[in-house]
Motif scaffolding. Structure first.
Motif, PDB file in Angstrom:
ATOM      1  N   GLY A 142       0.801  -1.220   0.000  1.00 36.65           N
ATOM      2  CA  GLY A 142       0.000   0.000   0.000  1.00 36.65           C
ATOM      3  C   GLY A 142       0.831   1.265   0.000  1.00 36.65           C
ATOM      4  N   ASP A 143       2.059   1.184   0.536  1.00 35.07           N
ATOM      5  CA  ASP A 143       2.933   2.357   0.567  1.00 35.07           C
ATOM      6  C   ASP A 143       3.759   2.508  -0.701  1.00 35.07           C
ATOM      7  OD1 ASP A 143       4.118  -0.026   1.410  1.00 35.07           O
ATOM      8  OD2 ASP A 143       5.636   0.962   2.617  1.00 35.07           O
ATOM      9  N   ASP A 144       3.563   1.620  -1.656  1.00 37.67           N
ATOM     10  CA  ASP A 144       4.275   1.710  -2.934  1.00 37.67           C
ATOM     11  C   ASP A 144       3.485   2.475  -3.994  1.00 37.67           C
ATOM     12  OD1 ASP A 144       6.517   0.174  -2.123  1.00 37.67           O
ATOM     13  OD2 ASP A 144       5.369  -1.672  -2.421  1.00 37.67           O
ATOM     14  N   VAL A 145       2.231   2.805  -3.686  1.00 39.01           N
ATOM     15  CA  VAL A 145       1.375   3.466  -4.667  1.00 39.01           C
ATOM     16  C   VAL A 145       0.702   4.685  -4.048  1.00 39.01           C
ATOM     17  CG1 VAL A 145       0.939   1.344  -5.973  1.00 39.01           C
ATOM     18  CG2 VAL A 145      -0.578   1.960  -4.078  1.00 39.01           C
ATOM     19  N   GLU A 146       0.240   5.560  -4.898  1.00 44.87           N
ATOM     20  CA  GLU A 146      -0.483   6.751  -4.427  1.00 44.87           C
ATOM     21  C   GLU A 146      -1.956   6.442  -4.226  1.00 44.87           C
ATOM     22  OE1 GLU A 146      -1.392  11.386  -5.818  1.00 44.87           O
ATOM     23  OE2 GLU A 146       0.039  10.136  -6.931  1.00 44.87           O
ATOM     24  N   HIS A 147      -2.509   5.597  -5.103  1.00 45.80           N
ATOM     25  CA  HIS A 147      -3.931   5.271  -5.058  1.00 45.80           C
ATOM     26  C   HIS A 147      -4.115   3.783  -4.785  1.00 45.80           C
ATOM     27  CE1 HIS A 147      -4.701   9.247  -6.663  1.00 45.80           C
ATOM     28  NE2 HIS A 147      -3.871   8.992  -7.664  1.00 45.80           N
ATOM     29  N   HIS A 148      -4.991   3.459  -3.849  1.00 42.13           N
ATOM     30  CA  HIS A 148      -5.224   2.072  -3.473  1.00 42.13           C
ATOM     31  C   HIS A 148      -6.390   1.460  -4.239  1.00 42.13           C
ATOM     32  CE1 HIS A 148      -3.205   3.086   0.641  1.00 42.13           C
ATOM     33  NE2 HIS A 148      -2.322   2.876  -0.318  1.00 42.13           N
ATOM     34  N   LYS A 149      -6.565   0.151  -4.101  1.00 38.80           N
ATOM     35  CA  LYS A 149      -7.712  -0.537  -4.686  1.00 38.80           C
ATOM     36  C   LYS A 149      -8.990   0.159  -4.198  1.00 38.80           C
ATOM     37  CE  LYS A 149      -5.183  -4.895  -4.144  1.00 38.80           C
ATOM     38  NZ  LYS A 149      -5.187  -6.230  -3.516  1.00 38.80           N
ATOM     39  N   PRO A 150      -9.990   0.377  -5.064  1.00 33.83           N
ATOM     40  CA  PRO A 150     -10.232  -0.203  -6.380  1.00 33.83           C
ATOM     41  C   PRO A 150      -9.563   0.530  -7.558  1.00 33.83           C
ATOM     42  CG  PRO A 150     -12.110   1.107  -5.736  1.00 33.83           C
ATOM     43  CD  PRO A 150     -11.162   1.115  -4.560  1.00 33.83           C
ATOM     44  N   ASN A 151      -8.729   1.527  -7.264  1.00 34.25           N
ATOM     45  CA  ASN A 151      -7.986   2.178  -8.341  1.00 34.25           C
ATOM     46  C   ASN A 151      -7.067   1.145  -9.002  1.00 34.25           C
ATOM     47  OD1 ASN A 151      -5.508   3.828  -9.391  1.00 34.25           O
ATOM     48  ND2 ASN A 151      -7.105   5.355  -9.061  1.00 34.25           N
ATOM     49  N   PRO A 152      -6.843   1.231 -10.308  1.00 33.66           N
ATOM     50  CA  PRO A 152      -5.999   0.246 -10.990  1.00 33.66           C
ATOM     51  C   PRO A 152      -4.503   0.371 -10.719  1.00 33.66           C
ATOM     52  CG  PRO A 152      -6.721   1.928 -12.533  1.00 33.66           C
ATOM     53  CD  PRO A 152      -7.496   2.157 -11.261  1.00 33.66           C
ATOM     54  N   GLU A 153      -4.071   1.452 -10.059  1.00 32.72           N
ATOM     55  CA  GLU A 153      -2.638   1.699  -9.910  1.00 32.72           C
ATOM     56  C   GLU A 153      -1.859   0.527  -9.302  1.00 32.72           C
ATOM     57  OE1 GLU A 153       0.602   4.704  -7.834  1.00 32.72           O
ATOM     58  OE2 GLU A 153      -1.521   5.194  -7.698  1.00 32.72           O
ATOM     59  N   PRO A 154      -2.337  -0.149  -8.230  1.00 36.26           N
ATOM     60  CA  PRO A 154      -1.533  -1.244  -7.668  1.00 36.26           C
ATOM     61  C   PRO A 154      -1.229  -2.344  -8.682  1.00 36.26           C
ATOM     62  CG  PRO A 154      -3.233  -0.583  -6.120  1.00 36.26           C
ATOM     63  CD  PRO A 154      -3.534   0.123  -7.407  1.00 36.26           C
ATOM     64  N   TYR A 155      -2.226  -2.732  -9.476  1.00 35.41           N
ATOM     65  CA  TYR A 155      -2.002  -3.782 -10.462  1.00 35.41           C
ATOM     66  C   TYR A 155      -1.188  -3.278 -11.645  1.00 35.41           C
ATOM     67  CZ  TYR A 155      -4.627  -7.240  -7.965  1.00 35.41           C
ATOM     68  OH  TYR A 155      -5.007  -8.147  -7.005  1.00 35.41           O
ATOM     69  N   ALA A 156      -1.426  -2.045 -12.035  1.00 34.21           N
ATOM     70  CA  ALA A 156      -0.634  -1.468 -13.126  1.00 34.21           C
ATOM     71  C   ALA A 156       0.839  -1.395 -12.732  1.00 34.21           C
ATOM     72  CB  ALA A 156      -1.160  -0.077 -13.471  1.00 34.21           C
ATOM     73  N   ARG A 157       1.112  -1.056 -11.475  1.00 28.43           N
ATOM     74  CA  ARG A 157       2.499  -0.992 -11.000  1.00 28.43           C
ATOM     75  C   ARG A 157       3.140  -2.381 -10.999  1.00 28.43           C
ATOM     76  NH1 ARG A 157       5.017   2.633  -7.568  1.00 28.43           N
ATOM     77  NH2 ARG A 157       3.638   4.131  -8.574  1.00 28.43           N
ATOM     78  N   ALA A 158       2.368  -3.401 -10.585  1.00 29.35           N
ATOM     79  CA  ALA A 158       2.906  -4.764 -10.600  1.00 29.35           C
ATOM     80  C   ALA A 158       3.249  -5.207 -12.007  1.00 29.35           C
ATOM     81  CB  ALA A 158       1.894  -5.720  -9.964  1.00 29.35           C
ATOM     82  N   LEU A 159       2.378  -4.908 -12.962  1.00 25.36           N
ATOM     83  CA  LEU A 159       2.641  -5.268 -14.357  1.00 25.36           C
ATOM     84  C   LEU A 159       3.890  -4.563 -14.875  1.00 25.36           C
ATOM     85  CD1 LEU A 159      -1.010  -5.107 -15.735  1.00 25.36           C
ATOM     86  CD2 LEU A 159       0.368  -7.180 -15.414  1.00 25.36           C
ATOM     87  N   GLU A 160       4.045  -3.309 -14.486  1.00 26.66           N
ATOM     88  CA  GLU A 160       5.221  -2.545 -14.897  1.00 26.66           C
ATOM     89  C   GLU A 160       6.491  -3.184 -14.341  1.00 26.66           C
ATOM     90  OE1 GLU A 160       7.093   1.951 -14.221  1.00 26.66           O
ATOM     91  OE2 GLU A 160       5.085   1.461 -13.497  1.00 26.66           O
ATOM     92  N   LYS A 161       6.456  -3.563 -13.066  1.00 29.90           N
ATOM     93  CA  LYS A 161       7.622  -4.182 -12.433  1.00 29.90           C
ATOM     94  C   LYS A 161       7.961  -5.524 -13.079  1.00 29.90           C
ATOM     95  CE  LYS A 161       8.629  -1.362  -8.928  1.00 29.90           C
ATOM     96  NZ  LYS A 161       9.984  -0.786  -8.693  1.00 29.90           N
ATOM     97  N   LEU A 162       6.938  -6.248 -13.518  1.00 35.29           N
ATOM     98  CA  LEU A 162       7.145  -7.556 -14.123  1.00 35.29           C
ATOM     99  C   LEU A 162       7.375  -7.468 -15.635  1.00 35.29           C
ATOM    100  CD1 LEU A 162       4.423  -9.639 -12.250  1.00 35.29           C
ATOM    101  CD2 LEU A 162       6.896  -9.680 -11.865  1.00 35.29           C
ATOM    102  N   ALA A 163       7.301  -6.249 -16.174  1.00 32.75           N
ATOM    103  CA  ALA A 163       7.474  -6.025 -17.624  1.00 32.75           C
ATOM    104  C   ALA A 163       6.520  -6.911 -18.417  1.00 32.75           C
ATOM    105  CB  ALA A 163       8.919  -6.276 -18.036  1.00 32.75           C
ATOM    106  N   THR A 164       5.258  -6.918 -17.984  1.00 35.06           N
ATOM    107  CA  THR A 164       4.235  -7.782 -18.578  1.00 35.06           C
ATOM    108  C   THR A 164       3.010  -6.948 -18.938  1.00 35.06           C
ATOM    109  OG1 THR A 164       4.974  -9.558 -17.105  1.00 35.06           O
ATOM    110  CG2 THR A 164       2.888  -9.883 -18.239  1.00 35.06           C
ATOM    111  N   THR A 165       2.324  -7.316 -19.999  1.00 29.81           N
ATOM    112  CA  THR A 165       1.102  -6.617 -20.384  1.00 29.81           C
ATOM    113  C   THR A 165      -0.110  -7.221 -19.664  1.00 29.81           C
ATOM    114  OG1 THR A 165       0.573  -8.082 -22.239  1.00 29.81           O
ATOM    115  CG2 THR A 165       2.091  -6.246 -22.668  1.00 29.81           C
TER     116      THR A 165
END
Length: 216
Positions: A142-165
């Protein structure tokens, strides 16, 4: 509109933690009840469950408003023991079958992320305690993102870190806010209904009751 099909080849598997990979929510509810008692209210089981998968900033005031009180999340947490004790001390176990599912996904070439509203350091700690740390490539807390669920940012950040679409990923969630977050990021989402605080997840692309079902 038809629901999307899952990826033919999964390159990333994104797991919620609380209530999904481990049964922490019953402990959280016990801590919540201490604060409810301070304010003299007795929420229904559905109201208690409404806090699951959220950071509480909106869900807590909404719960108290239903009982005729104006209580902020900050005020609520001031009368509740810190959640740290759950992840650092209480007897948490991984959900049955979760390790096997994660192991099989990794064996098939997928990378694994845990996407949680809980603080990053606490997630790292508890993954080690329950024997899943060796299977996880990325943690988004939760401290890695500005917006928490249900905002898409947490999952978008994970995809970015994994270099995956998004089209190459799947998510596993146990709450409506978590399902909404993953789907808003474009990820095919499995709704876990076997939590100790089971919730209706009609929006999930698929639903399952136990990781042991998926591990067969």
């Amino acid at each position: 509109m038809d629901k999307p099909l899952g990826p033919a080849h999964i390159k990333a598997a994104l797991f919620d933690f609380d209530g999904t990979l481990a049964d922490t929510e019953r402990f959280g509810i016990e801590l919540d009840e201490e604060a409810y008692a301070y304010y003299g209210i007795t929420p229904t089981e559905a109201e208690k469950a409404s806090l699951s998968g959220t950071d509480g900033l909106e869900s807590i005031p909404a719960l108290f408003h239903a009982h005729g009180l104006g209580v902020s999340a900050e005020e609520f947490f001031a009368h509740r023991r810190p959640s740290d004790v759950i992840y650092q001390e209480l007897p948490i176990k991984a959900s049955p079958g979760a390790r096997e599912v994660m192991r099989r996904l990794r064996a098939a070439g997928a990378r694994i992320a845990v996407v949680s509203t809980t603080r990053h350091a606490l997630v790292e700690t508890v993954l080690g305690r329950i024997g899943l740390a060796d299977l996880v490539d990325v943690v988004i807390g939760g401290d890695d993102v500005e917006h928490h669920k249900p905002n898409p940012e947490p999952y978008a950040r994970a995809l970015e870190k994994l270099a995956t679409t998004p089209a190459e990923a799947v998510a596993f969630e146990d709450s409506p806010s978590g399902v909404a977050s993953a789907q808003a990021a474009g990820v095919y989402t499995f709704g876990f209904t076997g939590s100790c605080v089971p919730q209706e997840l009609p929006a999930a692309d698929e639903r399952f009751h136990s990781f042991e079902e998926l591990a067969k």
